[in-house]
Design an enzyme around this catalytic site. Structure first.
Site, mmCIF file in Angstrom:
data_model
loop_
_atom_site.group_PDB
_atom_site.id
_atom_site.type_symbol
_atom_site.label_atom_id
_atom_site.label_comp_id
_atom_site.label_asym_id
_atom_site.label_seq_id
_atom_site.Cartn_x
_atom_site.Cartn_y
_atom_site.Cartn_z
ATOM 1 N N SER B 60 15.536 7.557 -56.569
ATOM 2 C CA SER B 60 15.788 7.087 -55.206
ATOM 3 C C SER B 60 15.711 5.565 -55.211
ATOM 4 C CB SER B 60 14.749 7.671 -54.243
ATOM 5 O OG SER B 60 15.082 7.312 -52.919
ATOM 6 N N GLU B 61 16.668 4.924 -54.527
ATOM 7 C CA GLU B 61 16.799 3.459 -54.561
ATOM 8 C C GLU B 61 15.511 2.732 -54.220
ATOM 9 O OE1 GLU B 61 19.092 5.613 -53.310
ATOM 10 O OE2 GLU B 61 20.682 4.443 -52.365
ATOM 11 N N ASN B 62 14.711 3.333 -53.327
ATOM 12 C CA ASN B 62 13.511 2.642 -52.874
ATOM 13 C C ASN B 62 12.357 2.786 -53.856
ATOM 14 O OD1 ASN B 62 13.688 5.368 -52.032
ATOM 15 N ND2 ASN B 62 12.020 5.085 -50.600
ATOM 16 N N GLY B 63 12.666 3.137 -55.115
ATOM 17 C CA GLY B 63 11.647 3.004 -56.142
ATOM 18 C C GLY B 63 10.969 4.278 -56.593
ATOM 19 N N SER B 102 14.278 -1.025 -59.485
ATOM 20 C CA SER B 102 15.088 0.146 -59.143
ATOM 21 C C SER B 102 16.574 -0.158 -59.305
ATOM 22 C CB SER B 102 14.788 0.563 -57.703
ATOM 23 O OG SER B 102 15.534 1.709 -57.372
#
Lengths: 224, 225
Positions: B60-63, B102
């Site tokens: 997920s992009e947010n880490g 990320s």
């Protein structure tokens, strides 16, 4: 003795000037330094440029700062949210500037600022509207766009634990933009859920070393 | 009955796939061991159809790496959300990292697959999925980074708009997200590969003829041998 803790959120945001570029951590509401944003609202600085992934939800926090007319420009990747009412109103009325940046380019522009890299080439956004007017160069067979570092005057970040040297740890996906923004501003201010004694944080778990952090304020608001 | 629960066998011939069925169809093709980013909307559903014992690691992009399914309502961790800001869980073996790391993962070519939704895909692999001319404020998120960075880019989308216009086109008319990067498309009517010769149909829903599929598609189609 070094002690970066300040006693209040007001003290934490003291000195933010009109026209400042303010980096605001968080992804949606998670990891957003809400108390520092509220303190900035009280503090009164205006004509701000806000750098954040999103442009506020509902009418509180970042959305309220916008609503009060204190923000000249928003630099973000995704101004929409479950309730982007304030931003949409301002945008439709032509009362706010918007610079849309691909999320990875946003993160990398911040990282570059923190790392002393004035600009970099990336294939992201090549051939799209978001590359309009930017220098393009073919490197290694790929067309790349020149992007510049994004330096803040102030960074407002949220962390999980902090010690008096300003070493920070984060919680789950609350980490997001916070560590990279902490590196990219002249003045970095953190709100921390917990206070750790110096030496109590496992050095292996420190994500943001204190060198990047100028002020910390303790804002406990309950464990998950 | 939830549309995602509909059994393919209960559909009359030539009935388009539901959103759940499209997600399930794409999920079938993801091999164990792949690192995969799923876009918001329909692609997110794909995770529901990858069995837990087929170890696919979701990013997920947010880490987050090793993202798990939605939590039970009484086990929500409000610090743990996915790119669509929905509450999720972390699988054993999962980990966290910050946004610059990320996207270094994404842009550095470390993800095997990204699956996105789209407004249009062109026969040369161009994708338009972030803005239409009607929208007031554009929002791009991580789509442009994912398109140029992932080793494989699949699109899951309806074959046509609600008005019946083909979303598989010769050239995109909406603002582009990235050039020449889509490798495969799953629609409610077919599975198609994007090749140097254009769209190649590898699968169609039962009861649909190639001619019928072509008639609903703006770009010329080829049938896989």
């Amino acid at each position: 003795m070094i002690d970066k803790f300040v006693r209040s959120a007001a003290e934490a945001v003291d000195g933010v000037k009109d026209g400042a570029t303010v980096l605001v951590g968080g992804f949606g509401a998670v990891g957003q330094p809400l108390t520092l944003i509220d303190a900035l609202i009280e503090q009164g600085a205006k004509d701000l440029t806000i750098v954040a992934n999103n442009a506020g939800v509902g009418r509180v926090g970042l959305a309220r700062l916008l609503d009060l007319g204190r923000v000249r420009k928003v630099i973000c990747s995704f101004p929409r949210s479950s309730d982007p009412v304030v931003f949409e109103e301002l945008y439709k009325a032509g009362r706010i500037e918007l610079e849309i940046v691909p999320q990875g380019t946003l993160a990398e522009r911040l990282r570059a600022a923190g790392a002393g890299i004035p600009a970099f080439f990336t294939p992201t956004a090549y051939g799209t509207q978001l590359a309009d007017g930017k220098e393009v160069r073919e490197i290694g067979g790929r067309s790349c766009v020149l992007e510049t570092a994004l330096q803040g005057d102030v960074a407002l970040v949220e962390c999980w634990k902090a010690d008096r040297w300003g070493n920070l740890t984060f919680r789950d996906s609350g980490r997001n933009f916070n560590p990279v923004m902490a590196t990219a501003a002249t003045l970095t201010v953190a709100q921390s859920q917990h206070v750790a004694e110096l030496g109590a944080l496992d050095p292996e778990t420190v994500v943001t070393p204190g060198v990047y952090v100028d002020r910390v304020v303790h804002v406990p608001y309950g464990d998950p | 009955m939830n549309e995602a629960d509909a059994m393919p066998g209960t559909r009359p011939a030539s009935k388009p796939l539901t959103r759940g069925e499209m997600a399930a169809r794409a999920a079938r093709d993801i091999p164990e061991g792949w690192y995969v980013n799923l876009g918001i909307g329909m692609p997110t559903l794909i995770a529901n159809y990858v069995p837990f014992d087929r170890e696919v690691i979701f990013h997920s992009e947010n880490g987050i790496l090793g993202m798990g399914p939605q939590p039970e309502p009484d086990k929500i961790n409000r610090w743990l959300v996915n790119a669509g800001k929905q509450h999720v869980t972390l699988r054993p073996g999962g980990c966290y990292f910050h946004h610059a790391d990320s996207f270094a993962m994404i842009r550095g070519g470390h993800l095997d697959l990204c699956v996105l939704g789209a407004f249009q895909v062109a026969e040369n692999g161009d994708i338009a999925n972030w803005a239409t001319t009607s929208e007031s404020a554009p929002a791009v998120g991580g789509a442009m980074d994912l398109c140029v960075g992932a080793k494989n880019l699949w699109v899951v989308m309806e074959h046509t708009t609600k008005a019946g216009e083909s979303k598989l086109v010769r050239r995109c008319s909406y603002p582009l997200t990235a050039l020449g990067c889509v490798t495969r498309i799953y629609t409610n009517l077919a599975v198609l590969e994007v090749t140097p010769e254009g769209f190649v149909v590898t699968e169609m829903i039962p009861g649909l003829s190639f001619q019928e599929l072509q008639s609903r598609t703006d770009a010329p189609l080829k049938l896989a041998c």
